[in-house]
Design a protein around this motif. Structure first.
Motif, PDB file in Angstrom:
ATOM      1  N   THR A   1      84.120  15.273  13.061  1.00 45.98           N
ATOM      2  CA  THR A   1      84.201  16.580  12.299  1.00 45.98           C
ATOM      3  C   THR A   1      85.385  16.510  11.304  1.00 45.98           C
ATOM      4  O   THR A   1      86.310  15.651  11.345  1.00 45.98           O
ATOM      5  CB  THR A   1      84.495  17.670  13.342  1.00 45.98           C
ATOM      6  N   PRO A   2      85.316  17.409   9.984  1.00 50.03           N
ATOM      7  CA  PRO A   2      86.181  17.127   9.216  1.00 50.03           C
ATOM      8  C   PRO A   2      87.678  17.645   9.655  1.00 50.03           C
ATOM      9  O   PRO A   2      88.724  16.995   9.365  1.00 50.03           O
ATOM     10  CB  PRO A   2      85.816  18.207   8.273  1.00 50.03           C
ATOM     11  N   SER A   3      87.809  18.398  10.665  1.00 49.44           N
ATOM     12  CA  SER A   3      89.035  18.672  11.100  1.00 49.44           C
ATOM     13  C   SER A   3      89.730  17.547  11.830  1.00 49.44           C
ATOM     14  O   SER A   3      90.845  17.323  12.052  1.00 49.44           O
ATOM     15  CB  SER A   3      89.036  19.806  12.015  1.00 49.44           C
ATOM     16  N   SER A   4      88.897  16.685  12.756  1.00 54.00           N
ATOM     17  CA  SER A   4      89.535  15.752  13.510  1.00 54.00           C
ATOM     18  C   SER A   4      89.939  14.758  12.431  1.00 54.00           C
ATOM     19  O   SER A   4      91.052  13.895  12.456  1.00 54.00           O
ATOM     20  CB  SER A   4      88.591  15.106  14.413  1.00 54.00           C
ATOM     21  N   ALA A   5      89.047  14.369  11.320  1.00 50.34           N
ATOM     22  CA  ALA A   5      89.533  13.453  10.595  1.00 50.34           C
ATOM     23  C   ALA A   5      90.663  13.870   9.766  1.00 50.34           C
ATOM     24  O   ALA A   5      91.686  13.016   9.493  1.00 50.34           O
ATOM     25  CB  ALA A   5      88.274  13.239   9.347  1.00 50.34           C
ATOM     26  N   ALA A   6      91.067  14.734   9.454  1.00 51.73           N
ATOM     27  CA  ALA A   6      92.206  15.461   8.840  1.00 51.73           C
ATOM     28  C   ALA A   6      93.346  15.153   9.572  1.00 51.73           C
ATOM     29  O   ALA A   6      94.549  14.954   9.108  1.00 51.73           O
ATOM     30  CB  ALA A   6      92.059  17.024   8.434  1.00 51.73           C
ATOM     31  N   ALA A   7      92.936  15.524  11.074  1.00 51.59           N
ATOM     32  CA  ALA A   7      94.241  15.379  11.917  1.00 51.59           C
ATOM     33  C   ALA A   7      94.454  13.884  12.076  1.00 51.59           C
ATOM     34  O   ALA A   7      95.796  13.438  12.040  1.00 51.59           O
ATOM     35  CB  ALA A   7      93.915  15.883  13.329  1.00 51.59           C
ATOM     36  N   LEU A   8      93.574  13.139  12.121  1.00 49.32           N
ATOM     37  CA  LEU A   8      94.032  11.375  12.092  1.00 49.32           C
ATOM     38  C   LEU A   8      94.599  11.066  10.855  1.00 49.32           C
ATOM     39  O   LEU A   8      95.573  10.388  10.733  1.00 49.32           O
ATOM     40  CB  LEU A   8      92.618  10.739  12.208  1.00 49.32           C
ATOM     41  N   GLU A   9      94.206  11.763   9.705  1.00 49.00           N
ATOM     42  CA  GLU A   9      94.719  11.278   8.420  1.00 49.00           C
ATOM     43  C   GLU A   9      96.357  11.610   8.570  1.00 49.00           C
ATOM     44  O   GLU A   9      97.263  11.213   8.057  1.00 49.00           O
ATOM     45  CB  GLU A   9      94.054  11.894   7.276  1.00 49.00           C
ATOM     46  N   ALA A  10      96.609  12.920   8.858  1.00 52.05           N
ATOM     47  CA  ALA A  10      97.780  13.474   9.073  1.00 52.05           C
ATOM     48  C   ALA A  10      98.785  12.444   9.862  1.00 52.05           C
ATOM     49  O   ALA A  10     100.001  12.389   9.613  1.00 52.05           O
ATOM     50  CB  ALA A  10      97.926  14.800   9.597  1.00 52.05           C
ATOM     51  N   ILE A  11      98.180  12.172  11.167  1.00 49.56           N
ATOM     52  CA  ILE A  11      99.030  11.283  11.926  1.00 49.56           C
ATOM     53  C   ILE A  11      99.305   9.870  11.369  1.00 49.56           C
ATOM     54  O   ILE A  11     100.171   9.433  11.476  1.00 49.56           O
ATOM     55  CB  ILE A  11      98.134  10.971  13.300  1.00 49.56           C
ATOM     56  N   THR A  12      98.276   9.331  10.650  1.00 49.46           N
ATOM     57  CA  THR A  12      98.493   8.411  10.046  1.00 49.46           C
ATOM     58  C   THR A  12      99.692   8.483   8.891  1.00 49.46           C
ATOM     59  O   THR A  12     100.544   7.522   9.003  1.00 49.46           O
ATOM     60  CB  THR A  12      97.288   7.697   9.324  1.00 49.46           C
ATOM     61  N   ARG A  13      99.529   9.511   8.227  1.00 45.38           N
ATOM     62  CA  ARG A  13     100.810   9.742   7.131  1.00 45.38           C
ATOM     63  C   ARG A  13     102.243   9.530   8.000  1.00 45.38           C
ATOM     64  O   ARG A  13     102.936   9.243   7.321  1.00 45.38           O
ATOM     65  CB  ARG A  13     100.522  10.764   6.553  1.00 45.38           C
ATOM     66  N   ARG A  14     102.112  10.472   8.894  1.00 44.07           N
ATOM     67  CA  ARG A  14     103.398  10.312   9.671  1.00 44.07           C
ATOM     68  C   ARG A  14     103.938   9.066  10.189  1.00 44.07           C
ATOM     69  O   ARG A  14     105.183   8.706  10.057  1.00 44.07           O
ATOM     70  CB  ARG A  14     103.243  11.536  10.767  1.00 44.07           C
ATOM     71  N   GLY A  15     102.832   8.417  10.800  1.00 41.35           N
ATOM     72  CA  GLY A  15     103.440   7.094  11.233  1.00 41.35           C
ATOM     73  C   GLY A  15     103.672   6.179   9.953  1.00 41.35           C
ATOM     74  O   GLY A  15     104.857   5.431  10.077  1.00 41.35           O
ATOM     75  N   ASP A  16     103.074   6.229   8.791  1.00 40.54           N
ATOM     76  CA  ASP A  16     103.727   5.479   7.767  1.00 40.54           C
ATOM     77  C   ASP A  16     104.941   5.740   7.379  1.00 40.54           C
ATOM     78  O   ASP A  16     105.816   5.072   6.921  1.00 40.54           O
ATOM     79  CB  ASP A  16     102.512   5.658   6.383  1.00 40.54           C
ATOM     80  N   ALA A  17     105.208   7.303   7.202  1.00 41.78           N
ATOM     81  CA  ALA A  17     106.708   7.735   6.944  1.00 41.78           C
ATOM     82  C   ALA A  17     107.665   7.254   7.858  1.00 41.78           C
ATOM     83  O   ALA A  17     108.996   7.039   7.422  1.00 41.78           O
ATOM     84  CB  ALA A  17     106.660   9.365   6.885  1.00 41.78           C
ATOM     85  N   LEU A  18     107.358   7.057   9.149  1.00 40.34           N
ATOM     86  CA  LEU A  18     108.508   6.624  10.258  1.00 40.34           C
ATOM     87  C   LEU A  18     108.525   5.076  10.282  1.00 40.34           C
ATOM     88  O   LEU A  18     109.530   4.877  11.002  1.00 40.34           O
ATOM     89  CB  LEU A  18     108.121   7.451  11.666  1.00 40.34           C
ATOM     90  N   ALA A  19     107.681   4.504   9.776  1.00 39.10           N
ATOM     91  CA  ALA A  19     107.484   3.222   9.921  1.00 39.10           C
ATOM     92  C   ALA A  19     108.850   2.335   9.505  1.00 39.10           C
ATOM     93  O   ALA A  19     109.119   1.384   9.896  1.00 39.10           O
ATOM     94  CB  ALA A  19     106.421   2.430   9.070  1.00 39.10           C
ATOM     95  N   GLY A  20     109.335   2.824   8.087  1.00 34.90           N
ATOM     96  CA  GLY A  20     110.515   2.243   7.754  1.00 34.90           C
ATOM     97  C   GLY A  20     111.587   2.396   8.620  1.00 34.90           C
ATOM     98  O   GLY A  20     112.487   1.710   8.706  1.00 34.90           O
ATOM     99  N   ALA A  21     112.102   3.618   8.921  1.00 32.85           N
ATOM    100  CA  ALA A  21     113.160   4.038   9.975  1.00 32.85           C
ATOM    101  C   ALA A  21     112.994   3.399  11.223  1.00 32.85           C
ATOM    102  O   ALA A  21     113.973   2.877  11.921  1.00 32.85           O
ATOM    103  CB  ALA A  21     113.167   5.380  10.135  1.00 32.85           C
ATOM    104  N   ALA A  22     111.697   2.908  11.713  1.00 34.13           N
ATOM    105  CA  ALA A  22     111.503   2.289  12.918  1.00 34.13           C
ATOM    106  C   ALA A  22     111.547   0.799  12.756  1.00 34.13           C
ATOM    107  O   ALA A  22     111.634  -0.012  13.710  1.00 34.13           O
ATOM    108  CB  ALA A  22     109.999   2.756  13.672  1.00 34.13           C
TER     109      ALA A  22
END
Length: 253
Positions: free
Chosen positions: A81-102
């Protein structure tokens, strides 16, 4: 007067032996048939190689099908569904943002490099006479003292040898070698950090365990050096596994 009566014929042993052998053979065949139930009794219990190969191939096919089914289920769940795809994209963006600090991405910038080394022999090939073996090698506590001082001074990233230090890293000394994430290293140990080099040097100078190590440097010839320069850190590439405590029973036992 000579006896003219013809000699009596002797009975051959085969007259009784042959029937006895036939009877014994018949009994043996009967017992064998009864025990085997009509099957071959000399058949090997060991499976044939072709059967092992066939079973292994069937197992591989079954596991492959399970993997494909699980992959399809995950893809359908997240992308159905579009909502699940958007949720997955948001999680991916958050993971990429935290990758540097991790510590999962490479980092480059000005910083400080500290090198620790075991004691070296003098010109005559000797160590100090009053030194014990423990006095002549770099210990885990020495490496941890340097790491803690760098972190306390605000280091943006730290690396030991060729491995990035992250929250789950645990340097361990085994004898006179360093064990880090399943890999072993021999001295000298190079600890690189990106951040304010002056602040890190001040933190190192104030750290009690580093001060104690420097006394051993002066007394027994251990190696220690600090160098300000541009530092390039690698990103942590191994899987990051987190483990949590779990209750073992109703009462925690």
């Amino acid at each position: 007067m000579p006896d003219s009566t013809p000699p009596r014929p002797t009975r051959s042993a085969w007259r009784w032996g042959v029937p006895a052998v036939c009877v014994a053979a018949g009994l043996l065949l009967g017992v064998t048939h009864s025990v085997s139930g009509g099957d071959e009794i000399r058949g090997s219990d060991a499976p044939r190689l072709v059967d092992l190969v066939r079973e292994a191939q069937q197992s591989v096919d079954r596991l492959t099908a399970e993997r494909d089914a699980a992959a399809d289920a995950i893809a359908n769940h997240h992308g159905g569904t579009p909502s699940s795809a958007a949720a997955l994209e948001a999680i991916t963006r958050r993971g990429d943002a935290l990758a540097g600090a991790a510590g999962l991405t490479p980092l480059r910038g000005p910083g400080l490099v500290v090198t620790l080394d075991d004691a070296q022999r003098d010109a005559q090939g000797r160590f100090p006479r009053d030194a014990s073996p423990d006095d002549l090698v770099v210990h885990q506590q020495d490496i941890e003292a340097v790491l803690n001082a760098m972190w306390s001074a605000g280091a943006e990233g730290v690396q030991v040898q060729d491995q990035r230090i992250i929250a789950t890293s645990a340097p361990r000394c085994v004898g006179n070698t360093l064990l880090l994430n399943g890999r072993t290293y021999s001295p000298p140990y190079v600890i690189s950090a990106i951040g304010d080099a002056a602040a890190m040097q001040d933190a190192l100078a104030a750290a009690p365990m580093v001060t104690l190590y420097k006394r051993y440097v002066d007394r027994f010839g251990l190696g220690y050096s600090e160098e300000r320069r541009d530092v390039e850190l690698v990103g942590h590439t191994e899987p990051v596994r987190m483990e949590y405590a779990e209750p073992m029973g109703p009462l925690g036992y």
